[in-house]
Scaffold this active site. Sequence first.
Site, PDB file in Angstrom:
ATOM      1  N   HIS A  47       0.825  -1.203   0.000  1.00  0.00           N
ATOM      2  CA  HIS A  47       0.000   0.000   0.000  1.00  0.00           C
ATOM      3  C   HIS A  47       0.867   1.264   0.000  1.00  0.00           C
ATOM      4  O   HIS A  47       1.526   1.566   0.980  1.00  0.00           O
ATOM      5  CB  HIS A  47      -0.900  -0.021   1.243  1.00  0.00           C
ATOM      6  CG  HIS A  47      -1.886   1.081   1.332  1.00  0.00           C
ATOM      7  ND1 HIS A  47      -1.880   1.992   2.361  1.00  0.00           N
ATOM      8  CD2 HIS A  47      -2.919   1.421   0.521  1.00  0.00           C
ATOM      9  CE1 HIS A  47      -2.880   2.836   2.202  1.00  0.00           C
ATOM     10  NE2 HIS A  47      -3.519   2.525   1.086  1.00  0.00           N
ATOM     11  N   HIS A  89      -1.189  10.279  -2.923  1.00  0.00           N
ATOM     12  CA  HIS A  89      -2.505   9.838  -2.483  1.00  0.00           C
ATOM     13  C   HIS A  89      -3.504  10.985  -2.386  1.00  0.00           C
ATOM     14  O   HIS A  89      -4.621  10.899  -2.901  1.00  0.00           O
ATOM     15  CB  HIS A  89      -2.419   9.140  -1.124  1.00  0.00           C
ATOM     16  CG  HIS A  89      -3.759   8.747  -0.588  1.00  0.00           C
ATOM     17  ND1 HIS A  89      -4.521   9.577   0.214  1.00  0.00           N
ATOM     18  CD2 HIS A  89      -4.498   7.614  -0.756  1.00  0.00           C
ATOM     19  CE1 HIS A  89      -5.657   8.983   0.510  1.00  0.00           C
ATOM     20  NE2 HIS A  89      -5.664   7.780  -0.052  1.00  0.00           N
TER      21      HIS A  89
END
Length: 319
Positions: A47, A89
């Site tokens: 991730h 992100h």
Amino acid sequence: MTHLRALSSSLVLLGTTGLLAPMVAQAQNGALAQQRQDLQNFQVIAHRGASGHAPEHTWHAYDKAVAMGADYLELDVHMSADGHLIAIHDTSLERTTDGQGPVKEHDLSELKTLDAGSWFNAAHPKHADDAYQNARLLTLDEVIERYGQDVRYYIETKSPEDYPKLQSALVSKLEAAGLVQAGSVVIQSFSQPSLQEVHGLNPDIPLVQLLWYSPGDDGSLEEWTGVTPAPAEITDADFQAIADYAVGVGPNYQYDGQTVIDESFIKQAHANDLLVHSYTINDQASMRQLLDWGVDGLFTNFPDRLEEVLADRQETGKD
């Protein structure tokens, strides 16, 4: 995957005569089939890289994830003001850089001046490293140039409503780099329209519909974008609607410490030919629970922790 890259290069060179075009197509079809087969096995998805150990979406995090043996590098992509795909992100810069404002309002040259690493040392002192200071934001081009087809990429289209050209730009880039044909990429999104557009552009790309379950105003669970009803109310028809364009779903496992999916959710998804890749699982007890339930992959900031759990299960014969 190095052998696939070498094979593809040789076939393309020889294929200029037109004699080996069927062999090129066969090699590409074989790589895509292999990826689909591999997805039936459990996948370790790093991730934002090994983002528990190093600043997310930097070389430090990506290189660590590769070294830890992750099956996929997970990347979030936004677009700069001048149209470059940027691995970051958040929609805005404040949390992970020393910049300010939305990513989309800055040219690449401005984004490249930002420090994308020092924040991590302050936020995670146990994992701090002076080498992380002044780490730079990365473009998707740079990531592909570094790793090529030697790794697999799990890419999320972020805020696609802000970037009308995001899907076409992303697919074109992946195709040009040979990553789709090599079976090296999965695309995920919370946006159903984004995934459906990608599917229309290239149906060979495996897609995963992200899901976020949290309490609504009345306290009952609801999915953030309305793609499905609450887990307890999902029907086969709901899953089938996703299976029309995607190979899997990516649900959150918990909200505010409370579990929002269970084994029956995973079994029902499987019954409708959908994989389940849950996020973001960083403690080993949760990893073990989800593995017992039959999940097909986990997103984690700590690929090494997940690899330890998998190794222990193999030793004890659970897998």
